[in-house]
Design a protein around this motif. Structure first.
Motif, PDB file in Angstrom:
ATOM      1  N   LEU A  61      -2.766 -22.377 -36.931  1.00  0.00           N
ATOM      2  CA  LEU A  61      -3.625 -21.881 -37.852  1.00  0.00           C
ATOM      3  C   LEU A  61      -5.080 -22.881 -38.250  1.00  0.00           C
ATOM      4  O   LEU A  61      -6.388 -22.258 -38.383  1.00  0.00           O
ATOM      5  CB  LEU A  61      -2.879 -21.588 -38.959  1.00  0.00           C
ATOM      6  CG  LEU A  61      -2.224 -20.237 -38.504  1.00  0.00           C
ATOM      7  CD1 LEU A  61      -1.593 -20.022 -40.584  1.00  0.00           C
ATOM      8  CD2 LEU A  61      -3.148 -18.712 -38.719  1.00  0.00           C
ATOM      9  N   LYS A  64      -7.353 -23.269 -34.757  1.00  0.00           N
ATOM     10  CA  LYS A  64      -7.722 -21.866 -34.632  1.00  0.00           C
ATOM     11  C   LYS A  64      -9.539 -21.894 -35.419  1.00  0.00           C
ATOM     12  O   LYS A  64     -10.478 -21.679 -34.957  1.00  0.00           O
ATOM     13  CB  LYS A  64      -7.249 -20.936 -34.721  1.00  0.00           C
ATOM     14  CG  LYS A  64      -7.975 -19.354 -34.689  1.00  0.00           C
ATOM     15  CD  LYS A  64      -6.791 -18.085 -34.089  1.00  0.00           C
ATOM     16  CE  LYS A  64      -8.044 -16.316 -33.797  1.00  0.00           C
ATOM     17  NZ  LYS A  64      -7.358 -15.995 -33.740  1.00  0.00           N
ATOM     18  N   THR A  65      -8.903 -22.541 -36.672  1.00  0.00           N
ATOM     19  CA  THR A  65     -10.095 -22.285 -38.000  1.00  0.00           C
ATOM     20  C   THR A  65     -11.180 -23.191 -37.707  1.00  0.00           C
ATOM     21  O   THR A  65     -12.342 -22.821 -37.666  1.00  0.00           O
ATOM     22  CB  THR A  65      -9.627 -22.746 -39.220  1.00  0.00           C
ATOM     23  OG1 THR A  65      -8.714 -21.610 -39.210  1.00  0.00           O
ATOM     24  CG2 THR A  65     -10.667 -22.254 -40.081  1.00  0.00           C
ATOM     25  N   THR A  94      -8.587 -16.517 -40.766  1.00  0.00           N
ATOM     26  CA  THR A  94      -7.668 -17.296 -41.106  1.00  0.00           C
ATOM     27  C   THR A  94      -6.782 -18.504 -41.969  1.00  0.00           C
ATOM     28  O   THR A  94      -5.717 -18.818 -41.978  1.00  0.00           O
ATOM     29  CB  THR A  94      -8.433 -18.513 -39.282  1.00  0.00           C
ATOM     30  OG1 THR A  94      -8.503 -17.198 -38.762  1.00  0.00           O
ATOM     31  CG2 THR A  94      -6.702 -19.298 -39.047  1.00  0.00           C
ATOM     32  N   ASP A 105      -5.724 -17.159 -29.462  1.00  0.00           N
ATOM     33  CA  ASP A 105      -5.262 -16.282 -30.174  1.00  0.00           C
ATOM     34  C   ASP A 105      -3.639 -16.093 -29.191  1.00  0.00           C
ATOM     35  O   ASP A 105      -3.108 -15.333 -30.268  1.00  0.00           O
ATOM     36  CB  ASP A 105      -5.846 -15.157 -28.635  1.00  0.00           C
ATOM     37  CG  ASP A 105      -7.561 -14.780 -30.321  1.00  0.00           C
ATOM     38  OD1 ASP A 105      -7.234 -15.612 -31.751  1.00  0.00           O
ATOM     39  OD2 ASP A 105      -8.947 -14.059 -29.334  1.00  0.00           O
ATOM     40  N   ILE A 130      -1.319 -18.174 -31.566  1.00  0.00           N
ATOM     41  CA  ILE A 130      -1.787 -17.844 -32.678  1.00  0.00           C
ATOM     42  C   ILE A 130      -0.424 -16.674 -32.701  1.00  0.00           C
ATOM     43  O   ILE A 130       0.757 -16.375 -33.658  1.00  0.00           O
ATOM     44  CB  ILE A 130      -2.699 -16.655 -33.511  1.00  0.00           C
ATOM     45  CG1 ILE A 130      -3.966 -18.406 -34.057  1.00  0.00           C
ATOM     46  CG2 ILE A 130      -2.225 -16.179 -34.686  1.00  0.00           C
ATOM     47  CD1 ILE A 130      -2.811 -18.968 -34.892  1.00  0.00           C
TER      48      ILE A 130
END
Length: 338
Positions: free
Chosen positions: A128, A131-132, A147, A115, A118
């Motif tokens: 991105l 994070k996905t 996301t 987080d 991002i």
């Protein structure tokens, strides 16, 4: 009781994605004690360099990687934090720290780190995607899709994004959209081998002949991927293409004589075709490679029963039960032999 006769884990599920995310390569070293010695010496060398250059973020992340390789996860986390403290503009440091937290089974902090990344790098595609992948590992599927929505606004043709979307749809039971996403991934990047494999796996589950074409596309990119070769053989078997399936299994065991699953599947396939002598030959090969798998003894025992060789059948059933005392099917077979 199941052996990996059916190959569907789907190959690149969340657990495998975690391994893909892991920053450090696992060493293939014959002597683990020697490996540990090398790790400790390397850590000592980098520590000495850090003492001379205490503000070098790259040295801290290098030592963090060494700590992780030697399974000192807390120390790896500490050094990764120090790297970020010294240089907060390198997104790879955040990826590493998040991965280390996952390996420490601390998913909350892993997500907090991503987080933060991002917020710092809102338009960075790799951030991105990372994070996905984390959200997929944590089964936060709707958040993962959100996301990806953000990713596709920046890059509408991002092949790996569609590949991850396929995983999310598959794991949430929407196979149709999973297939569509994997197809979009291959449309945008025909060399994304993992997406071809996933298409092959999903279509194989559906017993769709297209699975063979998809596996072949993956194999054009890496002809030595034994797992995909094995999956292709199983798909041919599922499609009742008997001669081709056997030829593929035989090719697998010839080219990869240490790959036990193809011996096992070939043994069971011959068993299903009532070629019991052939089945025993390949199940025996499977046992030699993996002597601690009870289902192989069970299946070979059943072959011996078909040949009315109760003595050898009993030996195999008893061995299966020694390995797994709770093996109900084996207990039933032994009860009938008394």
């Amino acid at each position: 009781m199941t052996h990996k006769y059916v190959k569907f884990l789907i190959k690149y599920n969340s657990i495998v994605l975690l391994l893909v995310m892991f920053s450090c390569k696992v060493k293939n070293v014959a002597d683990p004690n020697k490996s540990n010695s090398i790790d400790l010496n390397s850590i000592l060398q980098v520590t000495q360099l850090i003492d001379q250059n205490p503000t070098s973020d790259s040295l801290y992340i290098k030592r963090a990687q060494l700590y992780l390789e030697s399974q000192q996860i807390d120390s790896a986390i500490s050094d990764a934090k120090k790297s970020i403290e010294l240089n907060s503009k390198n997104p790879k440091y955040y990826y590493f720290l998040s991965d280390a937290y996952i390996l420490a089974l601390d998913s909350k902090n892993a997500l907090t780190v991503m987080d933060s990344a991002i917020l710092l790098f809102p338009d960075d595609l790799e951030t991105l995607l990372k994070k996905t992948r984390l959200q997929l590992i944590l089964k936060q599927y709707m958040n993962g899709l959100a996301t990806l929505d953000r990713l596709f606004l920046l890059d509408p043709q991002n092949a790996y994004g569609y590949y991850l979307a396929g995983h999310i749809f598959y794991e949430t039971g929407d196979t149709g959209r999973a297939i569509n996403s994997y197809q979009k991934a291959t449309d945008n990047d025909p060399e994304l081998r993992e997406a071809w494999i996933q298409l092959g796996d999903v279509m194989s589950i559906r017993k769709n002949p297209l699975s063979i074409r998809y596996y072949d596309n993956a194999l054009k990119l890496d002809s030595n991927d034994i797992e995909t070769l094995h999956n292709k053989a199983f798909a041919l078997q599922s499609l009742d293409r008997q001669k081709e399936a056997i030829q593929q299994y035989l090719s697998n065991v010839k080219s990869f004589p240490e790959y036990e699953l193809s011996y096992y599947n070939l043994g069971l396939y011959y068993q299903s075709l009532d070629s019991i002598d052939q089945a025993i030959i390949y199940l025996t090969h499977s046992i030699r490679l993996n002597p601690n798998e009870p289902t192989t003894y069970y299946q070979r025992g059943k072959c011996y029963l078909t040949l009315k060789n109760k003595i050898k059948a009993k030996i195999d059933f008893e061995q299966a039960l020694r390995i797994n005392p709770d093996y109900v099917e084996v207990k039933n077979e032994l009860a009938q032999l008394k």
